[in-house]
Design an enzyme around this catalytic site. Structure first.
Site, mmCIF file in Angstrom:
data_model
loop_
_atom_site.group_PDB
_atom_site.id
_atom_site.type_symbol
_atom_site.label_atom_id
_atom_site.label_comp_id
_atom_site.label_asym_id
_atom_site.label_seq_id
_atom_site.Cartn_x
_atom_site.Cartn_y
_atom_site.Cartn_z
ATOM 1 N N ASP A 1 0.832 -1.214 0.000
ATOM 2 C CA ASP A 1 0.000 0.000 0.000
ATOM 3 C C ASP A 1 0.866 1.263 0.000
ATOM 4 O O ASP A 1 0.556 2.229 -0.704
ATOM 5 C CB ASP A 1 -0.954 -0.011 1.206
ATOM 6 C CG ASP A 1 -1.846 -1.237 1.193
ATOM 7 O OD1 ASP A 1 -2.268 -1.641 0.093
ATOM 8 O OD2 ASP A 1 -2.110 -1.810 2.269
ATOM 9 N N HIS B 1 -5.952 -3.271 5.037
ATOM 10 C CA HIS B 1 -5.274 -3.656 3.793
ATOM 11 C C HIS B 1 -6.252 -4.058 2.689
ATOM 12 O O HIS B 1 -5.944 -4.897 1.858
ATOM 13 C CB HIS B 1 -4.285 -4.787 4.111
ATOM 14 C CG HIS B 1 -3.468 -5.235 2.937
ATOM 15 N ND1 HIS B 1 -2.658 -4.384 2.210
ATOM 16 C CD2 HIS B 1 -3.328 -6.461 2.358
ATOM 17 C CE1 HIS B 1 -2.069 -5.069 1.243
ATOM 18 N NE2 HIS B 1 -2.460 -6.327 1.310
#
Ligand code: APR
Length: 327
Positions: free
Chosen positions: A150, A178
């Site tokens: 990310d 996530h």
């Protein structure tokens, strides 16, 4: 002098991750485990002239040996996301896989640091925590969900619209979880100021949250991110390994907030409330999490605070899904 096990080493993530780990000169033992194809992968990688001894472990009868005396166990085992599947659709299959692998680690290397890649990370990390608690070996400082991709995507996607910035040094803190809208990039406190119009901010935030979908779509049925994920997993593992070697290393990750209750206070005030798990930036040390890095929170925008609230709500469900799977 570090021993590492990769569980799911023959997969799309597992193979390039194993290769990158073989190149890590701090690793002396690299155990590769899978339920298929792993002898070939291990034989192939073992010829690379670094000092790590590579060994293959195939199938459940060899799982205990694969995870005995390891310092770090990385878990990319599972099934990948196909078009139309959300990360949460993967839950049932991957939950069972992660459960059995973490049980084996708890029994054979109870002090190992565990890094989980198998999605949905928002639920598989809570599953691992429940298993470790049940086995009496839970240390919240040693359990991690890998969210490095990310922050990697955040740096790269910012550069796509601001080519004057260096993607290799730009750091955008990402908090929350996530998947999808649980991923909250804090663009207002990036390491270099990024001036964005409202439209640019919205589009960039959405792209960072749903970047994985671009890969799923482009692979057209063949799976989800593997190469960039392996890179991210290797970067995370290298941070852990350097910390085990005595360096102080700062790294973003999804952790049990119990790892640093004092440091977590700020995160809770930001909107994480009673959540037991959250993606934060941590300082790593020999024992795993040393502390949660504090954010310059007074600079956060209303947009970011609202996004954290949205993430926290979704995370509450994701975390209970994991906990209830075990219970
Ligand atoms: N034990 C060990 N390995 C397993 C098990 C198990 N019980 N079940 C499956 N595997 C292995 C498979 O044999 C395969 O080699 O896990 C590997 C998964 O590889 P892929 O199917 O290629 O999937 P990949 O794209 O690598 O994604 C794996 O990571 O990002 C997540 O969403 C993704 O959860 C998925 C996981």
């Amino acid at each position: 002098m570090v021993s590492v096990a990769i569980l799911g080493a023959a997969g799309g993530i597992g193979q390039p991750l194993s290769l990158l780990m073989k190149l890590n000169t701090s690793i002396t033992k690299l155990n590769l485990y899978d339920i298929v194809n792993v002898p070939g992968v291990a034989a192939d990688i073992s010829h690379i002239a670094t000092n790590a001894e590579v060994k293959a472990f195939l199938g459940p009868t060899q799982l205990a040996d694969a995870v005995t005396n390891v310092d770090l166990a990385i878990i990319p085992a599972g099934v990948p996301r196909k078009p139309g599947m959300t990360r949460d659709d993967l839950f049932k299959i991957n939950a069972g896989i992660v459960k059995s692998l973490v049980e084996a680690i708890a029994e054979n290397s109870p002090k190992a640091i565990i890094a989980i890649i198998s999605n949905p990370v928002n639920s598989t990390v809570p599953i691992a925590a429940e298993i470790l608690k049940a086995k009496g070996v839970y240390d919240p400082k040693r359990l991690f969900g890998v969210t490095t991709l990310d922050v990697v995507r955040a740096s790269r996607f910012v550069r796509d619209i601001r080519p004057e910035l260096d993607a290799t040094t730009l750091r955008v803190p990402v908090v929350g979880g996530h998947s999808g809208n649980t991923i909250v990039p804090l663009l207002s406190i990036a390491s270099s100021p990024i001036k964005l119009s409202t439209e640019e901010r919205d589009a960039l935030t959405h792209r960072i949250q749903f970047g994985g979908d671009e890969v799923v779509k482009a692979k057209d049925g063949a799976g989800s991110a593997t190469l960039s994920m392996a890179y991210a997993g290797a970067r995370f593992a290298d941070s852990i390994i350097r910390a085990l070697g005595g360096e102080s290393v700062v790294e973003p990750t999804f952790i049990p907030l119990a790892a640093d209750p004092e440091g977590a206070k700020q995160i809770r005030e930001l909107g994480a409330g009673d959540l037991e798990f959250f993606a934060v930036t941590v300082e790593l040390g020999k024992e795993g999490v040393k502390s949660i890095v504090q954010l310059p929170t007074s600079n956060l925008t209303g947009f970011e605070l609202k996004a954290i609230a949205v993430a926290a709500e979704a995370l509450t469900t994701n975390i209970s899904t994991g906990v209830n799977f075990v219970k």
